[in-house]
Design an enzyme around this catalytic site. Sequence first.
Site, short mmCIF file in Angstrom:
data_model
loop_
_atom_site.label_atom_id
_atom_site.label_comp_id
_atom_site.label_asym_id
_atom_site.label_seq_id
_atom_site.Cartn_x
_atom_site.Cartn_y
_atom_site.Cartn_z
N TYR A 168 14.51 8.58 -2.64
CA TYR A 168 15.49 8.76 -3.61
C TYR A 168 16.62 7.94 -2.95
O TYR A 168 16.84 8.03 -1.74
CB TYR A 168 16.07 10.06 -3.76
N THR A 174 11.84 6.64 -6.98
CA THR A 174 11.87 7.44 -8.17
C THR A 174 13.31 7.13 -9.14
O THR A 174 14.32 7.11 -8.53
CB THR A 174 11.81 8.91 -7.73
C1 FMN Z 1 7.62 21.35 -7.50
C2 FMN Z 1 7.60 19.58 -7.78
C3 FMN Z 1 8.41 19.10 -7.07
C4 FMN Z 1 8.53 17.64 -7.30
N1 FMN Z 1 9.14 16.88 -6.51
C5 FMN Z 1 9.52 15.58 -6.63
C6 FMN Z 1 9.98 14.74 -5.74
O1 FMN Z 1 10.64 15.00 -4.65
N2 FMN Z 1 9.93 13.31 -6.01
C7 FMN Z 1 9.27 12.69 -7.14
O2 FMN Z 1 9.50 11.57 -7.30
N3 FMN Z 1 8.80 13.48 -7.93
C8 FMN Z 1 8.89 14.71 -7.84
N4 FMN Z 1 8.00 15.79 -8.75
C9 FMN Z 1 7.31 14.91 -9.77
C10 FMN Z 1 5.93 14.65 -9.68
O3 FMN Z 1 5.92 13.54 -8.78
C11 FMN Z 1 5.33 14.14 -10.57
O4 FMN Z 1 5.96 13.43 -11.42
C12 FMN Z 1 5.02 15.71 -11.80
O5 FMN Z 1 4.81 16.76 -11.11
C13 FMN Z 1 4.08 15.11 -12.87
O6 FMN Z 1 3.97 16.18 -13.50
P1 FMN Z 1 2.81 17.45 -13.51
O7 FMN Z 1 2.98 18.14 -12.33
O8 FMN Z 1 2.44 18.17 -14.75
O9 FMN Z 1 1.19 16.74 -13.15
C14 FMN Z 1 8.06 17.21 -8.33
C15 FMN Z 1 7.28 17.77 -9.24
C16 FMN Z 1 7.14 19.16 -9.02
C17 FMN Z 1 6.45 20.28 -9.94
#
Ligand code: FMN
Length: 388
Positions: free
Chosen positions: A130, A156
């Site tokens: 980030y 991101t």
């Molecule tokens: C608990 C959680 C934390 C996440 N933290 C980040 C993060 O720190 N950075 C990021 O780019 N995406 C983050 N994401 C998004 C995931 O990389 C991903 O885009 C998303 O989980 C995809 O959807 P799905 O869980 O339905 O497969 C997070 C998702 C979840 C569920």
Amino acid sequence: MSPPINIADLRDRARRRLPRMFFDYLDAGAFGETTLQRNRADLEALELTQQVLVDVSRRDLSHAFLGRKSALPVMLGPVGFCGMFAGRGEILAARAAKTAGIHFCLSTFAIAAMEDVAAAAGLVPDFQIYIFQRRELAEQLLERARKIGVTTLFVTADTAVGGLRERDTRNGFRTSERLGLRPLADMVLHPRWCLDQLAAGKRSLGAARDWPEFGNSLMQQTARMTRLIDPSLQWSDLKWLRDRWSGRLVIKGILSPEDARRAVDGGVDALVVSNHGGRQLDSAPSSIRVLPAIAAAVAGRIEVLFDSGIRRGSDIVKAIALGADGVLLGRAYVYGLAAAGEAGVSAALRLLAIEMDNTMALMGVSSIAELKTRGKELVGGPAGSQLI
Ligand SMILES: Cc1cc2nc3c(=O)[nH]c(=O)nc-3n(C[C@H](O)[C@H](O)[C@H](O)COP(=O)(O)O)c2cc1C
């Protein structure tokens, strides 16, 4: 306990194992969770073509994307706070990825420091960054990533502001710098989780290791780092990052063909079609709905990855058939991590691979390359639908 037979089983176990604050953080979407539900509904609505009497006796799920071989067309995407779902969560997930022959991306909001993941898992992770208002913090993270040999950086882009997840607001997660009494009491009611966390040692963010001004409790670091994510970030800043990162650069969070073209012009090597698992802009379209148009706009100039809503091997098949070069898993693997640590992540990956293999065989498809070339004839919306 009987072995899990699908990702939903792992989710049930995660719900039982985790204090509510952490299960909600993992499971929730933004606002009324419309996009979270759409991700599932639109994937489920797609139809696959059955082909019979095709020789599928030799099947191969391996695939190369982001310039690397992978046993599956899948990698573990960046998920913050994995160490709160299991004591050494990031390390356990990275190990399971290594064993399965796939790649792993570490989040900026990881509990484990990237150096510790690389040393303990014997795998150099990808890193997701980030960009903070104080650019020197991003530069320090880039330097640390270079030192451990990271080759692939995910930036991101869909978090100009944090998504409003009502379940988190109710639990005081990421909004308060202190833990409330109710979540504390709930943690005590989950003794297995508590013991695992105690055994793992002090909980803090690995990225903030060298930044004492962020405080030393996890709650403080989280709230302060979240506030520092730069809402003024623009396409011109992508150049700032491109100039400082000579490795592979992937932009995550693209949902329109226009933004996809800008990403190509911005010099990235790949993009991720993602609505952050329905955790950011609620009422945004499902990722699968916009994937074909984005793949068409990119026209093979860079790789197109996909995430959001993957819970079945057949979902992975659908995404690849509609133009994805690779798929990121989010909750699907973290439910496994919360349910049973490294073994749980391995179980999630095994179940998804079994489902993919079974789906492809019944479709009369033997390889990922074949799925990609014949994709559009193998998947479609139900008769008369506007899905594709
Ligand atoms: C608990 C959680 C934390 C996440 N933290 C980040 C993060 O720190 N950075 C990021 O780019 N995406 C983050 N994401 C998004 C995931 O990389 C991903 O885009 C998303 O989980 C995809 O959807 P799905 O869980 O339905 O497969 C997070 C998702 C979840 C569920």
